[in-house]
Enzyme design. Structure first.
Site, PDB file in Angstrom:
ATOM      1  N   ALA A 148       0.778  -1.207  -0.228  1.00 30.32           N
ATOM      2  CA  ALA A 148       0.026   0.037  -0.095  1.00 30.32           C
ATOM      3  C   ALA A 148       0.904   1.391   0.043  1.00 30.32           C
ATOM      4  CB  ALA A 148      -0.705   0.067   1.198  1.00 30.32           C
ATOM      5  N   GLU A 149       2.043   1.244   0.729  1.00 36.72           N
ATOM      6  CA  GLU A 149       2.723   2.513   0.968  1.00 36.72           C
ATOM      7  C   GLU A 149       3.603   2.573  -0.466  1.00 36.72           C
ATOM      8  OE1 GLU A 149       3.485   4.642   3.145  1.00 36.72           O
ATOM      9  OE2 GLU A 149       1.838   3.964   4.738  1.00 36.72           O
ATOM     10  N   SER A 150       4.188   1.678  -1.004  1.00 34.50           N
ATOM     11  CA  SER A 150       5.180   2.096  -2.019  1.00 34.50           C
ATOM     12  C   SER A 150       5.288   1.290  -3.456  1.00 34.50           C
ATOM     13  CB  SER A 150       6.665   2.100  -1.648  1.00 34.50           C
ATOM     14  OG  SER A 150       6.960   0.623  -1.213  1.00 34.50           O
ATOM     15  N   TYR A 235      -6.947   4.295   3.138  1.00 34.79           N
ATOM     16  CA  TYR A 235      -5.711   3.706   3.140  1.00 34.79           C
ATOM     17  C   TYR A 235      -6.023   2.611   4.186  1.00 34.79           C
ATOM     18  CZ  TYR A 235      -1.096   2.560   5.080  1.00 34.79           C
ATOM     19  OH  TYR A 235       0.273   2.166   5.415  1.00 34.79           O
TER      20      TYR A 235
END
Length: 261
Positions: A148-150, A235
């Site tokens: 999800a982050e990168s 998120y």
């Protein structure tokens, strides 16, 4: 009941005028149970902050935060012998005005990163296994957050300064002794240790862990839960969905229930 009005400014103007008979143009921004409301008097059971509205302002300030487009109702009720107005339906309230508000989008922490897709077990398998073994944080959860982050991009850099696979902010990288935030091994290890600390703080509540990882501990504390930001709520949902996908991809059939936001 008044007809539907599309502007947030109109709603604030109504609230400000409703408080005018008290000699002040004050609107209260109230938070309760992770939800935000606006009112002409402090709401019972909410944490409220007074906001002054300039009588001569052409445009009114955004008191909601970044929450996307949403519709609601302004309610009227008696409180302490006076008529007060609030966007929260408290006991004794009657509908006064329906509205639709579009709030500013705000700056996303990681624009374009972390789209939900197929699990990618080929990305840094030894690093994730080592970090999970060292910290006790679930391998599937670590992968879900990194995805999800990168999207597993070791060179990712967000406009806010988050770096690497786990998108560590500079202060977090420093806290965990990261010398090179673009090193996949160092980023994953520090991200795992940070997640372990958050899991300890929130007693294993992964919804709050994800919210704090995205928005910060202070923001979660201020709202008493998941903040009412569209980005953070999306998120949390994304990471939860990815966690389920990675659990299945790793051959673990026991999928946890998805906590409500």
């Amino acid at each position: 009941m008044h007809p539907l009005r599309p502007a947030a400014g109109f709603l604030l103007a109504v609230l400000a005028l409703a408080s005018a008979d008290a000699g002040a143009r004050t609107v209260y921004r109230c938070v309760q149970g992770g939800t935000v409301s606006l009112a002409t008097a402090p709401e019972p059971g909410s944490k409220c902050t007074a906001k002054e509205i300039d009588d001569n302002a052409v445009s009114t300030p955004n008191l909601w935060g970044s929450m996307g487009v949403f519709s609601g109702t302004l309610y009227e009720r008696e409180q302490d012998g006076q008529k007060v107005y609030s966007t929260r339906n408290l006991p004794g309230s009657t509908p006064y005005l329906k509205f639709t508000v579009q709030t500013p989008p705000g700056e996303p922490a990681h624009p374009g990163l972390g789209k939900v897709g197929k699990p990618r077990l080929d990305r840094y398998p030894s690093e994730f296994k080592a970090a999970a073994r060292q910290t006790g944080v679930d391998d599937a959860w670590l992968r879900a957050v990194a995805h999800a982050e990168s999207d597993f991009d070791a060179k990712a850099l967000s406009p806010k300064g988050a770096m690497g696979v786990m998108q560590l902010m500079p202060e977090v990288a420093k806290e965990y002794g990261v010398a090179d935030p673009y090193s996949s091994a160092q980023s994953i290890n520090a991200g795992a240790r940070h997640l372990r600390a958050l899991m300890h703080r929130y007693k294993g509540d992964l919804t709050l862990v994800a919210a704090a990882y995205n928005a910060g501990i202070g923001t979660v504390s201020r709202y008493g839960g998941v903040p009412p930001y569209a980005e953070t709520q999306e998120y949390v949902s994304k990471v939860t969905a990815l966690y389920e996908l990675y659990l299945r991809a790793l051959g673990r059939k026991q999928v946890p229930e998805r906590p409500a936001l």
